[in-house]
Scaffold this motif. Structure first.
Motif, short mmCIF file in Angstrom:
data_model
loop_
_atom_site.label_atom_id
_atom_site.label_comp_id
_atom_site.label_asym_id
_atom_site.label_seq_id
_atom_site.Cartn_x
_atom_site.Cartn_y
_atom_site.Cartn_z
N GLY A 1 0.78 -1.23 0.00
CA GLY A 1 0.00 0.00 0.00
C GLY A 1 0.81 1.28 0.00
N ASP A 2 2.14 1.15 0.02
CA ASP A 2 2.98 2.34 -0.04
C ASP A 2 3.19 2.75 -1.51
OD1 ASP A 2 3.70 2.39 2.87
OD2 ASP A 2 4.48 0.41 2.36
N GLN A 3 3.84 3.88 -1.72
CA GLN A 3 4.07 4.35 -3.08
C GLN A 3 5.09 3.51 -3.82
OE1 GLN A 3 4.92 8.57 -2.66
NE2 GLN A 3 2.77 9.07 -2.91
N THR A 4 5.88 2.74 -3.09
CA THR A 4 6.82 1.80 -3.70
C THR A 4 6.81 0.52 -2.88
OG1 THR A 4 9.09 1.53 -4.54
CG2 THR A 4 8.82 2.65 -2.40
N TYR A 5 7.55 -0.46 -3.32
CA TYR A 5 7.59 -1.74 -2.61
C TYR A 5 8.34 -1.59 -1.28
CZ TYR A 5 12.24 -1.87 -4.77
OH TYR A 5 13.52 -1.56 -5.17
N THR A 6 8.05 -2.50 -0.35
CA THR A 6 8.84 -2.59 0.86
C THR A 6 9.88 -3.70 0.66
OG1 THR A 6 7.29 -4.17 1.84
CG2 THR A 6 6.95 -1.83 2.34
N GLU A 7 10.92 -3.66 1.48
CA GLU A 7 12.01 -4.65 1.33
C GLU A 7 12.36 -5.25 2.68
OE1 GLU A 7 15.54 -4.48 -1.62
OE2 GLU A 7 16.22 -3.46 0.21
N LYS A 8 12.43 -6.59 2.71
CA LYS A 8 12.77 -7.32 3.93
C LYS A 8 13.79 -8.39 3.59
CE LYS A 8 7.99 -6.70 5.49
NZ LYS A 8 7.53 -6.04 4.26
N ARG A 9 14.49 -8.85 4.58
CA ARG A 9 15.48 -9.92 4.39
C ARG A 9 14.78 -11.21 4.04
NH1 ARG A 9 18.90 -13.44 3.68
NH2 ARG A 9 20.68 -13.86 5.03
N GLY A 10 15.29 -11.90 3.03
CA GLY A 10 14.72 -13.18 2.62
C GLY A 10 15.58 -14.36 3.05
N ILE B 1 18.20 -4.13 -25.79
CA ILE B 1 16.73 -4.01 -25.88
C ILE B 1 16.27 -2.94 -26.87
CG2 ILE B 1 16.20 -5.02 -23.63
CD1 ILE B 1 16.04 -2.19 -22.49
N LYS B 2 17.17 -2.41 -27.65
CA LYS B 2 16.78 -1.38 -28.60
C LYS B 2 15.70 -1.92 -29.55
CE LYS B 2 18.61 2.09 -31.75
NZ LYS B 2 19.82 2.65 -32.38
N GLY B 3 14.58 -1.20 -29.64
CA GLY B 3 13.48 -1.60 -30.51
C GLY B 3 12.61 -2.72 -29.97
N LYS B 4 12.88 -3.19 -28.75
CA LYS B 4 12.11 -4.28 -28.16
C LYS B 4 11.07 -3.75 -27.18
CE LYS B 4 14.58 -8.23 -29.17
NZ LYS B 4 14.02 -9.53 -29.56
N ARG B 5 9.93 -4.41 -27.10
CA ARG B 5 8.94 -4.11 -26.06
C ARG B 5 9.33 -4.85 -24.81
NH1 ARG B 5 3.00 -4.74 -26.81
NH2 ARG B 5 3.00 -3.08 -25.25
N VAL B 6 9.50 -4.12 -23.72
CA VAL B 6 10.05 -4.68 -22.49
C VAL B 6 9.20 -4.25 -21.30
CG1 VAL B 6 12.07 -4.75 -20.98
CG2 VAL B 6 12.39 -4.58 -23.46
N SER B 7 8.82 -5.22 -20.48
CA SER B 7 8.17 -4.92 -19.21
C SER B 7 9.21 -4.97 -18.11
CB SER B 7 7.06 -5.94 -18.91
OG SER B 7 6.53 -5.71 -17.62
N ALA B 8 8.95 -4.24 -17.05
CA ALA B 8 9.86 -4.18 -15.89
C ALA B 8 9.09 -3.54 -14.76
CB ALA B 8 11.10 -3.36 -16.22
N TYR B 9 9.68 -3.52 -13.58
CA TYR B 9 9.08 -2.74 -12.51
C TYR B 9 9.00 -1.29 -12.99
CZ TYR B 9 7.91 -1.01 -7.94
OH TYR B 9 7.24 -0.40 -6.90
N PRO B 10 7.88 -0.59 -12.75
CA PRO B 10 7.71 0.75 -13.33
C PRO B 10 8.87 1.71 -13.10
CG PRO B 10 5.65 0.00 -12.38
CD PRO B 10 6.68 -1.04 -12.04
#
Length: 200
Positions: free
Chosen positions: A54-63, A130-139
Motif C-alpha cells: 500500500g505504499d508508493q513503492t515496494y517494501t524490502e525485507k530480508r529473505g 533491448i533497442k526496438g524491443k517491447r520490455v516490461s519491468a518494474y515501473p
C-alpha cells in the motif's frame, strides 16, 4: 527436449524471483545453473523480499539464503540454451561486471531465449540489448528501458510480454504468465494424462 539454462543472480536478488523460476524450470525438466560474479558453486547469496503493502513503492525485507550451483568464472555462455535474470537489488550491481554484460550480449546476439523480470531489465539496458524491443519491468525501471532504446510496456502486475526471444514481466506477481510464456519460447510443452483407473 530439455534445455540448459543460465540464471544470473547476486546478493539481495528478489527471493521469489530467484527461488520460483529456479525450481519451476527444473520441474519442467530443464537444467538450471545459478551463478553470481565472484562466487563459486556452493556459495550463497542473500535474498530480499519485495512486497506491495500500500505504499508508493515496494517494501524490502530480508529473505532466505540461496545456494549457487555453478561457478561464474567457469561459465561458457555458448554451452547454454537460454538465460534468466531475476530482479531485486542484485541487478543494480551485477550489471557493473563487464564479463556478465558480455554473457548477456552473447544470448541476445545469438537470439537465444532470455527471460527477465522486475529489476532484471536493468541488466538488459546496461548490456544494450533491448533497442526496438517491447520490455516490461518494474515501473521505476521504465525510464532505463526507454533510455536504452526499448519500448517500456506498461502492463498489469500479473501480466508478461514476449517480443521475439525476450520474455519480461513487471514483478513476481507475474510469475505464472511470465513462466508460461518463457516455456513457450523454450518450446516446452506440458501434457496432462488421465491417471490409470480414473473414471471416464
Amino acid at each position: 527436449m530439455p534445455k540448459k539454462i543460465l540464471m544470473l543472480v547476486g546478493d539481495f536478488v528478489e527471493d521469489y524471483e530467484v527461488m520460483v523460476p529456479f525450481q519451476a524450470l527444473q520441474i519442467a525438466g530443464h537444467e538450471v545453473h545459478a551463478v553470481c560474479p565472484n562466487k563459486r558453486a556452493g556459495d550463497k547469496v542473500r535474498t530480499a523480499i519485495h512486497d506491495f503493502e500500500g505504499d508508493q513503492t515496494y517494501t524490502e525485507k530480508r529473505g532466505h539464503d540461496f545456494t549457487l550451483n555453478a561457478t561464474f568464472a567457469d561459465i561458457a555462455p555458448e554451452d547454454y540454451d537460454a538465460l534468466v535474470i531475476p530482479g531485486g537489488r542484485a541487478p543494480e550491481y551485477i550489471r557493473l561486471n563487464e564479463r556478465l554484460i558480455e554473457i548477456v550480449r552473447h544470448f541476445a546476439q545469438a537470439n537465444k531465449p532470455i527471460a527477465a523480470i522486475c529489476h532484471g531489465a536493468q541488466v538488459l539496458a546496461a548490456a544494450g540489448v533491448i533497442k526496438g524491443k517491447r520490455v516490461s519491468a518494474y515501473p521505476a525501471v521504465g525510464p532505463e528501458v526507454t533510455a536504452a532504446g526499448g519500448e517500456y510496456a506498461q502492463i498489469g502486475f500479473t501480466e508478461a510480454i514476449t517480443d521475439g526471444n525476450l520474455v519480461t514481466g513487471p514483478a513476481w506477481t507475474a510469475h505464472v504468465e511470465w513462466l508460461r510464456q518463457f516455456l513457450a519460447v523454450l518450446g516446452t510443452k506440458i501434457t496432462h494424462e488421465e491417471a490409470a483407473g480414473a473414471k471416464a
